[in-house]
Design an enzyme around this catalytic site. Structure first.
Site, PDB file in Angstrom:
ATOM      1  N   CYS A 290      52.289  45.186  39.276  1.00  0.00           N
ATOM      2  CA  CYS A 290      52.200  43.713  39.330  1.00  0.00           C
ATOM      3  C   CYS A 290      50.909  43.333  38.625  1.00  0.00           C
ATOM      4  O   CYS A 290      49.936  42.917  39.261  1.00  0.00           O
ATOM      5  CB  CYS A 290      52.204  43.208  40.761  1.00  0.00           C
ATOM      6  SG  CYS A 290      53.531  43.862  41.792  1.00  0.00           S
ATOM      7  N   GLY A 292      49.644  41.103  36.209  1.00  0.00           N
ATOM      8  CA  GLY A 292      49.003  39.853  35.830  1.00  0.00           C
ATOM      9  C   GLY A 292      47.973  39.375  36.835  1.00  0.00           C
ATOM     10  O   GLY A 292      48.164  39.563  38.041  1.00  0.00           O
ATOM     11  N   GLY A 294      45.557  40.807  34.872  1.00  0.00           N
ATOM     12  CA  GLY A 294      45.072  41.957  34.131  1.00  0.00           C
ATOM     13  C   GLY A 294      43.693  42.473  34.457  1.00  0.00           C
ATOM     14  O   GLY A 294      43.234  43.430  33.824  1.00  0.00           O
ATOM     15  N   GLY A 295      43.020  41.899  35.451  1.00  0.00           N
ATOM     16  CA  GLY A 295      41.667  42.356  35.758  1.00  0.00           C
ATOM     17  C   GLY A 295      41.636  43.793  36.243  1.00  0.00           C
ATOM     18  O   GLY A 295      40.870  44.625  35.740  1.00  0.00           O
ATOM     19  N   LYS A 296      42.456  44.105  37.248  1.00  0.00           N
ATOM     20  CA  LYS A 296      42.490  45.473  37.772  1.00  0.00           C
ATOM     21  C   LYS A 296      43.049  46.435  36.724  1.00  0.00           C
ATOM     22  O   LYS A 296      42.597  47.576  36.611  1.00  0.00           O
ATOM     23  CB  LYS A 296      43.306  45.527  39.059  1.00  0.00           C
ATOM     24  CG  LYS A 296      42.743  44.681  40.201  1.00  0.00           C
ATOM     25  CD  LYS A 296      43.602  44.804  41.438  1.00  0.00           C
ATOM     26  CE  LYS A 296      43.113  43.858  42.542  1.00  0.00           C
ATOM     27  NZ  LYS A 296      43.384  42.441  42.215  1.00  0.00           N
ATOM     28  N   ASP A 342      60.576  43.006  35.840  1.00  0.00           N
ATOM     29  CA  ASP A 342      60.505  42.834  37.290  1.00  0.00           C
ATOM     30  C   ASP A 342      59.984  44.128  37.909  1.00  0.00           C
ATOM     31  O   ASP A 342      60.541  45.207  37.668  1.00  0.00           O
ATOM     32  CB  ASP A 342      61.894  42.499  37.813  1.00  0.00           C
ATOM     33  CG  ASP A 342      61.911  42.142  39.290  1.00  0.00           C
ATOM     34  OD1 ASP A 342      60.960  42.517  40.014  1.00  0.00           O
ATOM     35  OD2 ASP A 342      62.881  41.502  39.721  1.00  0.00           O
ATOM     36  N   CYS A 412      45.571  40.585  48.569  1.00  0.00           N
ATOM     37  CA  CYS A 412      44.402  39.725  48.782  1.00  0.00           C
ATOM     38  C   CYS A 412      44.696  38.825  49.980  1.00  0.00           C
ATOM     39  O   CYS A 412      44.635  37.606  49.902  1.00  0.00           O
ATOM     40  CB  CYS A 412      44.104  38.908  47.536  1.00  0.00           C
ATOM     41  SG  CYS A 412      42.517  38.060  47.626  1.00  0.00           S
TER      42      CYS A 412
END
Length: 480
Positions: A290, A292, A294-296, A342, A412
């Protein structure tokens, strides 16, 4: 807290007063609230565009940010105060006028803005946005705003809390809904996640931490940037992070060049925990299911590059997949890829992945510091659909990893249905899955303490304990 010189002129609330232009910084804050209300936008994403649109100086941009974000955080209290000052239900107040009144109330009760400036500039704002096309309506709306805000100004914040918040000893959750500006159901879920051992004082500390704007945290992507080149104080746990001392992140060369980025320390620890976990056998294919925005993924890609591993990012939404590509930047070596698919049906063969991250869609109640509007946007009914999706994603992730490979499930959100409920169900229903000790890994590798999660071995970070978003982590291994 940002100060502001005011703007406009004192209003007498006269029906014949001459219209004046709204102060740009306050009009910008009102536009943010409008976007959040009408378009389901996120304030932190709207703010940069609004600042540019109104050509705000750095000082006015800081004022607008505090005014908009603070108003969203404390909407529960401010609506209770306004309800005590208005001779009608707030539902009968025009939405544009109500947004302006909330902004004025925040200035009066929480910012260093002189009373006359807070009232007069809000009256000018109401005249600009709340009168429709008729001058008479504009004057009537302005007069109404002037009268209401003068009533608000008659008491300070503490006095208003004492008047409008139900006593905590009678109903803790209803009290917190006003005094700490969290919906009662959210307070209930946070209290359950803290556990019965957490007294009311710790719950109050968490709610208070949710209402403090977070510091800007940067991450130096290993192999591309060094932490020492970033301006700021080193983060407590992540070896790659700094807390920015001040200024705009985009002005930092490493950020502008894509070698570093803005990323909460809790999110950094999610990627670091997955990368630090022991796997049995090959360690060549890492997947972010998952991905988006894209930070992680970007931090994982930097870590994987140092081990000759490849990262594949999977993102369902086309525009978010584009954000992942932008975050990853140029990759001449072909060490990463992005597919739009997906996460419950990705184009991957089962049993082929070595490390896999499920940063699952969730209520986001662990990030209320940076996205305060989420507390008003989410509803208890949202949980069922989210939990079903989270279970499907985790189940698919466990199918994709090979025996000996690992899955890190993260949210989160500390809500038990999204954390221990999802993970416990997966472990109980599968004979090929074991739960590893990610809390012990965080303690031994990164010095994170006091982070025991609701299931043995899981980890729960907290803003009031760790200074991070309330990230939940569970590490699972696929067995033979």
């Amino acid at each position: 807290m940002p100060e502001h010189r005011g703007g406009g002129r004192p209003s007498r609330g006269s029906r014949t007063s001459r219209p004046t232009a709204a102060d740009p910084a306050r009009r910008a804050a009102w536009e943010v609230l409008k976007s959040v209300r009408a378009d389901d936008a996120y304030a932190n994403l709207v703010l940069p565009a609004v600042v540019v649109h109104f050509s705000l100086s750095a000082r006015d941009a800081a004022f607008t940010t505090e005014l908009a974000s603070g108003t969203l955080r404390w909407r529960g209290l401010y609506d209770a105060v306004l309800a005590a000052c208005v001779d009608r239900s707030l539902s009968r107040v025009d939405a544009p006028v109500l947004d302006a009144l909330r902004l004025g109330t925040h200035q009066l009760l929480a910012m260093r803005v002189p009373t006359h400036a807070a009232i007069s500039t809000t009256v000018d704002l109401v005249r600009a946005v709340g009168g429709g096309r008729g001058g008479g309506r504009a004057d009537a709306a302005a007069g109404f705003a002037n009268a209401v805000l003068r009533k608000v100004a008659a008491r300070d914040r503490d006095a208003w809390v004492a008047q409008v918040a139900p006593p905590a000893e009678r109903d803790l959750f209803k009290h917190a809904e006003v005094a700490w500006s969290h919906p009662a159901w959210v307070v209930d879920e946070l209290a359950k996640a803290l556990g019965t051992a957490a007294a009311g004082d710790e719950l109050a500390a968490l709610l208070a931490a949710d209402n403090v704007p977070p510091a800007v945290t940067l991450v130096a992507r290993p192999g591309r940037a060094e932490r020492d080149e970033l301006p700021g104080t080193p983060t407590t746990y992540s070896p790659f992070g700094v807390v920015l001392d001040g200024g705009r992140p985009a002005s930092v060369p490493a950020v502008a060049e894509g070698r570093a980025a803005v990323q909460d320390e809790g999110s950094q620890l999610v990627a670091l925990a997955l990368a630090a976990a022991d796997v049995e056998g090959d360690d060549r294919l890492w997947v972010d299911l998952c991905a988006g925005p894209g930070g992680k993924t970007s931090l994982l890609a930097a870590l994987a590059a140092g081990r000759d591993a490849r990262v594949l990012a999977v993102e369902r939404a086309h525009h978010r997949a584009g954000l992942v590509r932008s975050a990853l930047g140029a990759d001449p070596a072909g060490s990463w890829g992005v597919v739009t698919a997906d996460g419950t049906r990705p184009p991957l063969r089962p049993g082929t992945v070595d490390r896999l991250l499920v940063d699952a869609p969730c209520t986001g109640l662990g990030a209320l510091r940076r996205r305060p509007e989420a507390r008003w946007r989410r509803r208890p009914d949202d949980l069922l659909d989210l939990v079903l999706l989270q279970r499907a994603l985790l189940g698919r992730a466990l199918d994709l990893v090979r025996p000996g490979g690992v899955v890190l499930y993260a949210t989160c959100s500390p809500v038990l249905a999204e954390t221990s409920g999802v993970v416990g169900s997966a472990v109980e229903s599968r004979r090929d899955t074991e739960l590893l000790d990610v809390a012990g890994l965080l303690a031994s590798r990164y010095g994170v303490t006091d982070c025991a999660g609701p299931l043995p071995g899981t980890a729960q970070l907290w803003p009031h304990r760790h200074g991070t978003d309330a990230m939940f982590l569970a590490l699972l291994r696929r067995t033979a």
